[in-house]
Design a protein around this motif. Sequence first.
Motif, PDB file in Angstrom:
ATOM      1  N   ALA A 117      -9.123 -17.200 -12.021  1.00 40.24           N
ATOM      2  CA  ALA A 117      -9.714 -16.065 -10.996  1.00 40.24           C
ATOM      3  C   ALA A 117     -10.736 -15.333 -10.991  1.00 40.24           C
ATOM      4  N   ARG A 118     -10.820 -15.790 -10.058  1.00 37.21           N
ATOM      5  CA  ARG A 118     -12.453 -15.135  -9.397  1.00 37.21           C
ATOM      6  C   ARG A 118     -12.359 -13.677  -8.153  1.00 37.21           C
ATOM      7  N   LEU A 119     -12.250 -12.597  -8.756  1.00 40.40           N
ATOM      8  CA  LEU A 119     -11.967 -11.815  -8.098  1.00 40.40           C
ATOM      9  C   LEU A 119     -13.544 -11.386  -7.208  1.00 40.40           C
ATOM     10  N   LEU A 129     -13.213  -2.219  -3.031  1.00 37.64           N
ATOM     11  CA  LEU A 129     -13.436  -1.930  -3.696  1.00 37.64           C
ATOM     12  C   LEU A 129     -11.804  -2.115  -5.048  1.00 37.64           C
ATOM     13  N   TYR A 130     -11.833  -2.371  -5.717  1.00 35.62           N
ATOM     14  CA  TYR A 130     -10.676  -2.719  -6.768  1.00 35.62           C
ATOM     15  C   TYR A 130     -10.031  -2.107  -8.105  1.00 35.62           C
ATOM     16  N   VAL A 131      -9.016  -1.701  -7.823  1.00 36.86           N
ATOM     17  CA  VAL A 131      -8.758  -0.560  -9.266  1.00 36.86           C
ATOM     18  C   VAL A 131      -7.639  -1.658  -9.958  1.00 36.86           C
ATOM     19  N   VAL A 165     -19.620  -0.962  -2.690  1.00 39.37           N
ATOM     20  CA  VAL A 165     -19.105  -0.475  -0.993  1.00 39.37           C
ATOM     21  C   VAL A 165     -19.674   0.848  -0.535  1.00 39.37           C
ATOM     22  N   LEU A 166     -19.690   1.359  -2.025  1.00 40.38           N
ATOM     23  CA  LEU A 166     -20.568   3.025  -1.314  1.00 40.38           C
ATOM     24  C   LEU A 166     -22.474   2.981  -1.015  1.00 40.38           C
ATOM     25  N   ARG A 185      -6.074  -2.875  -4.024  1.00 40.11           N
ATOM     26  CA  ARG A 185      -7.365  -3.857  -3.643  1.00 40.11           C
ATOM     27  C   ARG A 185      -6.954  -2.721  -1.702  1.00 40.11           C
ATOM     28  N   ILE A 186      -8.889  -1.488  -1.969  1.00 40.96           N
ATOM     29  CA  ILE A 186      -8.327  -0.353  -1.035  1.00 40.96           C
ATOM     30  C   ILE A 186     -10.017  -1.141  -0.488  1.00 40.96           C
ATOM     31  N   SER A 187      -9.492  -1.031   1.271  1.00 35.15           N
ATOM     32  CA  SER A 187     -10.550  -1.484   2.029  1.00 35.15           C
ATOM     33  C   SER A 187     -11.751  -0.431   2.173  1.00 35.15           C
ATOM     34  N   ALA A 188     -12.922  -0.669   2.479  1.00 36.61           N
ATOM     35  CA  ALA A 188     -14.165  -0.313   2.750  1.00 36.61           C
ATOM     36  C   ALA A 188     -14.006   0.725   3.436  1.00 36.61           C
ATOM     37  N   ASP A 189     -13.263   0.580   4.651  1.00 40.10           N
ATOM     38  CA  ASP A 189     -12.940   1.167   5.935  1.00 40.10           C
ATOM     39  C   ASP A 189     -11.855   2.138   5.510  1.00 40.10           C
TER      40      ASP A 189
END
Length: 240
Positions: A117-119, A129-131, A165-166, A185-189
């Motif tokens: 699966a593509r992230l 960004l993803y952890v 993101v940065l 999943r941590i949204s940019a905002d």
Amino acid sequence: MTALQRSLPPDLISRVFSAFCAVIFGGLALGAFITPFLLHGVGLDATIALDAFVVPTVVLLVYPKLASLDRAAAALTAFLAPRVSFLAQLDIFAAASRPSLERLAQTADELVLEPGARLITEGETADALYVLLDGDLAVSARGEGRTSRPIRTMQAPAYVGEIGVLERVPRTATVTADTSARLLRISADNFYESLSGTSFTGAFVASMSSRLAKTHPSRSITVPQQRYEAELQMAETQEV
């Protein structure tokens, strides 16, 4: 105050604390206004007695609600503790405060990917960004070349997507699940809001520069460098 921070959604914290401070200062103003009348009307001893009994009585009346709020905050903290501990071990969050990590853990969405699966797709808008909690991810990129090539394989614990993101640039690589993978999943905002004013470590800046150089050698990172240059300039000014 800590219970409020932990139990409120991030978008409500500023408004609730504004009301909280307004109530505090309103109470001080009310006390300053009525105390002279009480002293004049009933005397010092009666005024002190009112203070001794009225305020604790009000506290007892609202205690059940406060206790309920405290239990809810404690339960949420216990639920988020594994996530917070996981985030704390990553260098991108090394300088983040405990409340900031708790807000990130609370607002993050958990994803499960099947192998293949593509992230992330190279060139797309970087909105999160993803952890990586469990599993392996394969990173590939065309970058500044003509064909896509493998870059690296990531294993948990790790994070991905921070450059876009940065730097506020399109995705610099494509990321797919090499095995079954579980991520946050941590949204940019939410990332910007929770880590506003937080500095990044030198190790993280160097690692981020190295990863960007593998796909886009003509680019250089800007946001962390600007932050460190500003901090260095401020420190030098203070020394002078």
